[in-house]
Design a protein around this motif. Structure first.
Motif, mmCIF file in Angstrom:
data_model
loop_
_atom_site.group_PDB
_atom_site.id
_atom_site.type_symbol
_atom_site.label_atom_id
_atom_site.label_comp_id
_atom_site.label_asym_id
_atom_site.label_seq_id
_atom_site.Cartn_x
_atom_site.Cartn_y
_atom_site.Cartn_z
ATOM 1 N N GLU A 282 -30.173 45.306 18.169
ATOM 2 C CA GLU A 282 -30.254 44.181 17.242
ATOM 3 C C GLU A 282 -29.133 43.197 17.583
ATOM 4 O O GLU A 282 -27.969 43.575 17.664
ATOM 5 C CB GLU A 282 -30.094 44.665 15.794
ATOM 6 N N TYR A 283 -29.500 41.968 17.806
ATOM 7 C CA TYR A 283 -28.494 40.950 18.095
ATOM 8 C C TYR A 283 -28.036 40.312 16.790
ATOM 9 O O TYR A 283 -28.841 40.103 15.878
ATOM 10 C CB TYR A 283 -29.069 39.878 19.017
ATOM 11 N N GLY A 291 -18.330 32.371 17.207
ATOM 12 C CA GLY A 291 -19.720 32.020 17.449
ATOM 13 C C GLY A 291 -20.390 32.920 18.467
ATOM 14 O O GLY A 291 -21.607 32.881 18.630
ATOM 15 N N ARG A 292 -19.568 33.721 19.152
ATOM 16 C CA ARG A 292 -20.194 34.703 20.030
ATOM 17 C C ARG A 292 -21.109 35.610 19.233
ATOM 18 O O ARG A 292 -20.865 35.867 18.059
ATOM 19 C CB ARG A 292 -19.122 35.571 20.694
ATOM 20 N N ALA A 463 -23.154 28.521 26.160
ATOM 21 C CA ALA A 463 -24.097 29.611 26.434
ATOM 22 C C ALA A 463 -25.339 29.508 25.543
ATOM 23 O O ALA A 463 -26.467 29.769 25.979
ATOM 24 C CB ALA A 463 -23.407 30.957 26.252
ATOM 25 N N LEU A 464 -25.111 29.113 24.301
ATOM 26 C CA LEU A 464 -26.220 28.953 23.356
ATOM 27 C C LEU A 464 -27.165 27.847 23.834
ATOM 28 O O LEU A 464 -28.389 27.977 23.751
ATOM 29 C CB LEU A 464 -25.624 28.599 21.992
ATOM 30 N N CYS A 465 -26.591 26.763 24.327
ATOM 31 C CA CYS A 465 -27.418 25.668 24.846
ATOM 32 C C CYS A 465 -28.172 26.105 26.101
ATOM 33 O O CYS A 465 -29.356 25.796 26.268
ATOM 34 C CB CYS A 465 -26.538 24.447 25.148
ATOM 35 N N TRP A 466 -27.482 26.809 26.960
ATOM 36 C CA TRP A 466 -28.102 27.350 28.182
ATOM 37 C C TRP A 466 -29.326 28.189 27.802
ATOM 38 O O TRP A 466 -30.425 28.027 28.334
ATOM 39 C CB TRP A 466 -27.054 28.184 28.913
ATOM 40 N N LEU A 467 -29.106 29.074 26.839
ATOM 41 C CA LEU A 467 -30.149 29.981 26.379
ATOM 42 C C LEU A 467 -31.324 29.202 25.777
ATOM 43 O O LEU A 467 -32.488 29.499 26.051
ATOM 44 C CB LEU A 467 -29.524 30.891 25.329
ATOM 45 N N GLY A 468 -31.010 28.212 24.963
ATOM 46 C CA GLY A 468 -32.051 27.431 24.301
ATOM 47 C C GLY A 468 -32.880 26.646 25.302
ATOM 48 O O GLY A 468 -34.115 26.579 25.194
ATOM 49 N N PHE A 489 -32.216 39.987 27.702
ATOM 50 C CA PHE A 489 -30.837 40.393 27.412
ATOM 51 C C PHE A 489 -29.911 39.193 27.516
ATOM 52 O O PHE A 489 -30.115 38.315 28.361
ATOM 53 C CB PHE A 489 -30.392 41.489 28.391
ATOM 54 N N PHE A 490 -28.934 39.143 26.640
ATOM 55 C CA PHE A 490 -27.942 38.067 26.645
ATOM 56 C C PHE A 490 -26.597 38.661 26.265
ATOM 57 O O PHE A 490 -26.501 39.422 25.304
ATOM 58 C CB PHE A 490 -28.339 36.982 25.634
ATOM 59 N N LEU A 491 -25.571 38.333 27.065
ATOM 60 C CA LEU A 491 -24.252 38.881 26.790
ATOM 61 C C LEU A 491 -23.169 37.861 27.138
ATOM 62 O O LEU A 491 -22.645 37.855 28.247
ATOM 63 C CB LEU A 491 -24.055 40.175 27.586
ATOM 64 N N HIS A 492 -22.867 37.013 26.198
ATOM 65 C CA HIS A 492 -21.758 36.050 26.282
ATOM 66 C C HIS A 492 -21.939 34.983 27.364
ATOM 67 O O HIS A 492 -21.927 33.793 27.070
ATOM 68 C CB HIS A 492 -20.421 36.753 26.482
ATOM 69 N N ASP A 493 -22.035 35.400 28.616
ATOM 70 C CA ASP A 493 -22.170 34.414 29.692
ATOM 71 C C ASP A 493 -23.174 34.899 30.726
ATOM 72 O O ASP A 493 -23.130 34.498 31.886
ATOM 73 C CB ASP A 493 -20.810 34.149 30.357
ATOM 74 N N GLU A 494 -24.055 35.764 30.303
ATOM 75 C CA GLU A 494 -24.958 36.435 31.219
ATOM 76 C C GLU A 494 -26.327 36.581 30.559
ATOM 77 O O GLU A 494 -26.401 36.848 29.367
ATOM 78 C CB GLU A 494 -24.355 37.818 31.510
#
Length: 544
Positions: A282-283, A291-292, A463-468, A489-494
């Motif tokens: 669960e994220y 904000g991480r 990272a949030l923008c990258w993900l979006g 999977f998402f982990l801070h910068d990955e």
DNA sequence: CACTGATGCGCG
DNA sequence: AAAGCGCGCATCAGTG
């Protein structure tokens, strides 16, 4: 444009359209009430007209929608946005700013109401329409409006992604995992037994310490046994043990390594967390004050390298694994407009720092940079800091200023406008100080927190923008169906994307484009690059 | 017996 | 016994 969804105690859903009136203000224009079954149709129609759904908590709404095959493109997560806006320095002077903790300040998925401690119905948080209007007023009146618009949108999209990733799950091979464990620990033992290789290491330790009944898992007992053997130890930490010369040390460290793997990600973990070939943590968006994201269940924030070989793409699929290279120092570069550091970051940032003449080796550059962002005062990090400050005065001045503000009890903010909590407000803070020295040490610790907050928090925004962007473009270019590439999977910068083999190269290119676009979205034309390392692999263990 | 804090270590 | 940020989790040890 906005449609508010409110779940009522009787399980029906109130659907309220919100639009701008002639004066430009937001007003509720119509309200209908639908049953659970009718909601699906409402969502379908809304999605066709680019609706932004407004709801109290994505973690409560979205799993049920996905269950029915209803993907949502955009939302406003009122709970997450409330947390941002309540603390943000950019909303000062609005009613939401600094509001006392209330029903909106709850953990993800919490079910509350004003009258009882425990409520069973999944009712919405109180008065979401008023909350939404208060949030919009605070954003629209803010001098930092552009940042807050982007931040709240990205935060909300992140919440959607968190639920989607949990639903998809990380492809996980129980067979591979079992084989990895057997290789390192010995075959799976009977319940209550130690795996063979642990037992062997333990026997060596007991022999070397002349302690046949030693329980190696009790730190207190272990310290006593080590001292009895003439070793001056005060703890059983690896770094303290590893500098000792004694025949017990090598097998003991070996034991501790194996025990850690067994306890944290052994067969019990496998049984508990891998179901149907998927691991579904669960994220928890904004689980950290910066904000991480956090996670809960299965320790997804700390998947050891030793078990990454069990993350295996499905047949005909592949994993696109990408991480942002040296993200935090690059973020600092952009925040500080440090042109010298931007030049150093043209290629490998740490090599660039070496080339600038500030330090002699890449390893020094790295430890100095981390020291600057964490507030090191001693060791190599502290020692090298002045040299870094001479070469990159703007970058170092920015973190020093953030530390000074924190030490004086002030608030710092990220680039988009997430602010640090006021000192004294965090639950896990150091215990109340009695003496002067302790008070000073507490303030310095808070200064290190605010120093790091601006960098870590802005990196989390990037990272949030990258993900979006990734989510949006994956959907546009490949679709959103079961057979299309998707984030797992998402982990801070990955990030890890599970993708059909034939799409892998295009996905890999997309990941890089999205990183560059995230940089432009935040920092415009600032001369800071955000390179990513991308690997197309069958198993996570083969990435980097 | 259940809870809490400390310890230790995994990850970025 | 870490120095230097942010997390989560298992286990031990002490307490109620």
């Amino acid at each position: 444009m906005f449609t508010l969804l409110v779940r009522l105690p009787d399980e029906t859903v109130e659907v309220t359209a919100i639009a701008r009136d002639d004066a430009g203000g937001l007003v509720a224009t119509s309200t209908t009430r639908v049953s659970g079954a009718e909601l699906a149709e409402t969502i379908r129609i809304g999605e066709a007209t680019a609706t932004r759904w407004v709801w109290d908590d994505t973690a409560k709404w979205y799993p049920r929608l996905l269950e029915q095959g209803l993907r949502v493109e955009r939302c406003v997560d009122l709970r997450l946005c409330h947390a941002i806006l309540r603390l943000s320095a950019a909303t000062r002077g609005t009613p939401i700013h600094g509001a006392t903790r209330g029903p909106w300040d709850v953990p993800q998925g919490a079910i509350v109401d004003s009258t009882a401690l425990f409520v069973v119905e999944p009712e919405s948080l109180p008065d979401p329409l008023a909350e939404f209007l208060a949030q919009r007023s605070a954003i629209e009146a803010s001098p930092g409006r552009a940042g807050l618009e982007l931040l709240t949108a990205a935060e909300s999209t992140g919440a959607l992604i968190a639920v989607e990733m949990r639903r998809r799950g990380i492809p996980w091979s129980a067979d591979r995992h079992d084989a990895l464990l057997a290789d390192r620990l010995g075959p799976r033992p009977a319940p209550g037994e130690r795996p063979q290789l642990l037992q062997e290491a333990l026997t060596e330790v007991r022999l070397a310490l002349d302690a046949p009944d030693l329980n190696p898992d009790s730190p207190a007992e272990l310290v006593r046994a080590l001292r009895a053997a003439g070793l001056q130890v005060t703890s059983t930490r690896q770094w303290e043990l590893s500098r000792l010369e004694h025949p017990a040390i090598e097998p003991l460290l070996r034991y501790k390594k194996m025990q850690r793997l067994l306890v944290a990600n052994g067969w019990a973990w496998l049984d508990a967390w891998v179901v149907g070939g998927r691991f579904r943590p669960e994220y928890v968006p904004a689980g950290a004050a910066t904000g991480r994201w956090g996670t809960s269940g299965g320790g997804a924030l700390q998947l050891p390298r030793a078990v990454r070989g069990a993350v295996v793409a499905d047949p005909g699929w592949t994993l696109v694994v990408a991480d942002a290279s040296q993200l935090e120092p690059r973020i600092l570069t952009a925040l500080a407009h440090d042109e010298a550091m931007a030049r150093a970051g043209d290629g490998d940032l740490y090599e660039g720092i070496v080339a600038s003449g500030a330090v002699a080796t890449r390893a020094e550059a790295k430890v100095a940079m981390l020291g600057a962002m964490y507030g090191a005062t001693q060791g190599d990090g502290g020692r090298l800091l002045p040299r870094l400050a001479r070469a990159f005065p703007r970058a170092i001045a920015l973190v020093e200023e953030a530390a000074r503000v924190g030490e004086q009890g002030g608030v710092v903010s990220t680039f988009l406008g997430r602010s640090s909590p006021p000192p004294g407000s965090m639950v896990d803070e150091l215990p109340p100080e009695n003496g002067r020295a302790q008070a000073d040490s507490g303030m310095r610790a808070w200064g290190r927190f605010t120093r790091n907050f601006v960098v870590q928090g802005t990196a989390a925004e990037w990272a949030l923008c990258w993900l979006g962007i990734l989510r949006r473009e994956l959907g546009r270019r490949f679709g959103t169906g079961a057979d299309d590439p998707h984030l797992v999977f998402f982990l801070h910068d990955e990030v890890v994307i599970h993708a059909p083999v034939e799409s892998a190269e295009a996905v890999a290119a997309l990941v890089e484009e999205a990183a560059a676009e995230a940089g432009r979205l935040l920092f415009g034309r600032a001369p800071v690059r955000f390179p990513v390392t991308v690997a197309v692999v069958t198993t996570y263990a083969d990435a980097k």
